[in-house]
Design an enzyme around this catalytic site. Structure first.
Site, PDB file in Angstrom:
ATOM      1  N   ASP A   7       0.868  -1.173   0.000  1.00 30.24           N
ATOM      2  CA  ASP A   7       0.000   0.000   0.000  1.00 30.24           C
ATOM      3  C   ASP A   7       0.909   1.228   0.000  1.00 30.24           C
ATOM      4  O   ASP A   7       2.125   1.117   0.211  1.00 30.24           O
ATOM      5  CB  ASP A   7      -0.894  -0.043   1.237  1.00 30.24           C
ATOM      6  CG  ASP A   7      -1.771   1.185   1.366  1.00 30.24           C
ATOM      7  OD1 ASP A   7      -2.375   1.591   0.354  1.00 30.24           O
ATOM      8  OD2 ASP A   7      -1.827   1.752   2.472  1.00 30.24           O
ATOM      9  N   ASP A  28      -0.244   5.155   1.050  1.00 35.08           N
ATOM     10  CA  ASP A  28      -0.519   6.041   2.185  1.00 35.08           C
ATOM     11  C   ASP A  28      -0.504   5.265   3.490  1.00 35.08           C
ATOM     12  O   ASP A  28      -1.206   4.252   3.642  1.00 35.08           O
ATOM     13  CB  ASP A  28      -1.902   6.694   2.024  1.00 35.08           C
ATOM     14  CG  ASP A  28      -1.896   7.825   1.016  1.00 35.08           C
ATOM     15  OD1 ASP A  28      -1.268   8.850   1.300  1.00 35.08           O
ATOM     16  OD2 ASP A  28      -2.529   7.674  -0.036  1.00 35.08           O
ATOM     17  N   ASP A  70      -1.900  -0.589   6.097  1.00 39.38           N
ATOM     18  CA  ASP A  70      -2.131   0.077   7.382  1.00 39.38           C
ATOM     19  C   ASP A  70      -3.605   0.319   7.657  1.00 39.38           C
ATOM     20  O   ASP A  70      -3.977   0.651   8.777  1.00 39.38           O
ATOM     21  CB  ASP A  70      -1.410   1.434   7.411  1.00 39.38           C
ATOM     22  CG  ASP A  70      -2.107   2.461   6.534  1.00 39.38           C
ATOM     23  OD1 ASP A  70      -2.552   3.492   7.063  1.00 39.38           O
ATOM     24  OD2 ASP A  70      -2.226   2.213   5.323  1.00 39.38           O
TER      25      ASP A  70
END
Length: 222
Positions: free
Chosen positions: A8, A10, A166
């Site tokens: 991922d 961000d 996250d």
């Protein structure tokens, strides 16, 4: 075996949630005199594609209005992020993967302009041959399609790959794709990530538990 790493962007390659929150807070206050809290961001926006974010924020607005607001928000985000820092240990992991011949790609719900901006600012654009963004796929996270597409691009199998996430939507997508998924405790707590299905939770890429998992998977190579 370990043949692929899927990241991922961000909150995973770099910690950006506070900048996204600030961009939203500024615009909502300027345009609607609306106060937007960190708790609301975490519950309804973090990790979501812009289409989902706008449906939550403005359920009665048109798709065109949603797209216009999302564009303004991303422009504001890029203005707020002229400098970004890679997560601790990330460059070490990328160097190691390159030395080992492990494929790498980015899988993100961020729009293309944001992804390119962040990778360029981080000095990581040349590290990834493939950058998959949700707006160019039929379905975004939490659907597993972005991760399944990433595996296809890397010619890798789920059981020989690691995914790094996250957010809950991203974590859900990677787990549904059958990938061993490592949660980074940047935007969510360890307990929340584990409850959502993370196989391992780390603070950053220097975590010894991550490197133990990598060694286990490398040791399974024929």
């Amino acid at each position: 075996m370990l043949n692929a790493l899927l990241f991922d962007l961000d909150g995973t390659l770099t910690d950006t949630d506070q900048l996204h929150l600030l961009a939203l807070q500024q615009l909502l206050l300027e345009e609607d005199d609306r106060v937007f809290t960190a708790d609301e961001f975490e519950a309804h926006v973090s990790g979501q594609a812009n289409a989902n974010m706008c449906r939550y924020l403005f359920p009665h607005r048109s798709v065109a209005e949603h797209e216009a607001f999302a564009d303004r928000k991303e422009v504001r985000f890029r203005q707020l992020s002229p400098q970004l820092t890679p997560m601790p240990g990330l460059v070490r992991l990328l160097d190691f993967a390159r030395e080992q011949g492990i494929g790498m790609c980015v899988v993100t719900n961020a729009p293309r302009a944001n992804a390119e901006h962040m990778l360029q600012v981080l000095g990581l654009r040349e590290r990834f041959e493939t950058v998959l963004v949700a707006e160019e796929l039929p379905r975004a996270k939490p659907d597993p399609l972005p991760y399944l597409t990433g595996l296809e691009r890397l010619n890798a199998r789920a059981d020989s790959s690691l995914a790094f996430e996250d957010s809950i939507p991203g974590l859900t997508a990677a787990v549904k794709a059958g990938i061993f998924t490592v949660g980074l405790a940047t935007s969510q707590s360890r307990e929340t990530l584990l409850a959502a299905g993370a196989h391992l939770v780390i603070e950053d890429f220097n975590d010894p538990l991550l490197w133990q998992q990598i060694e286990r998977m490398l040791g399974a190579r024929p």
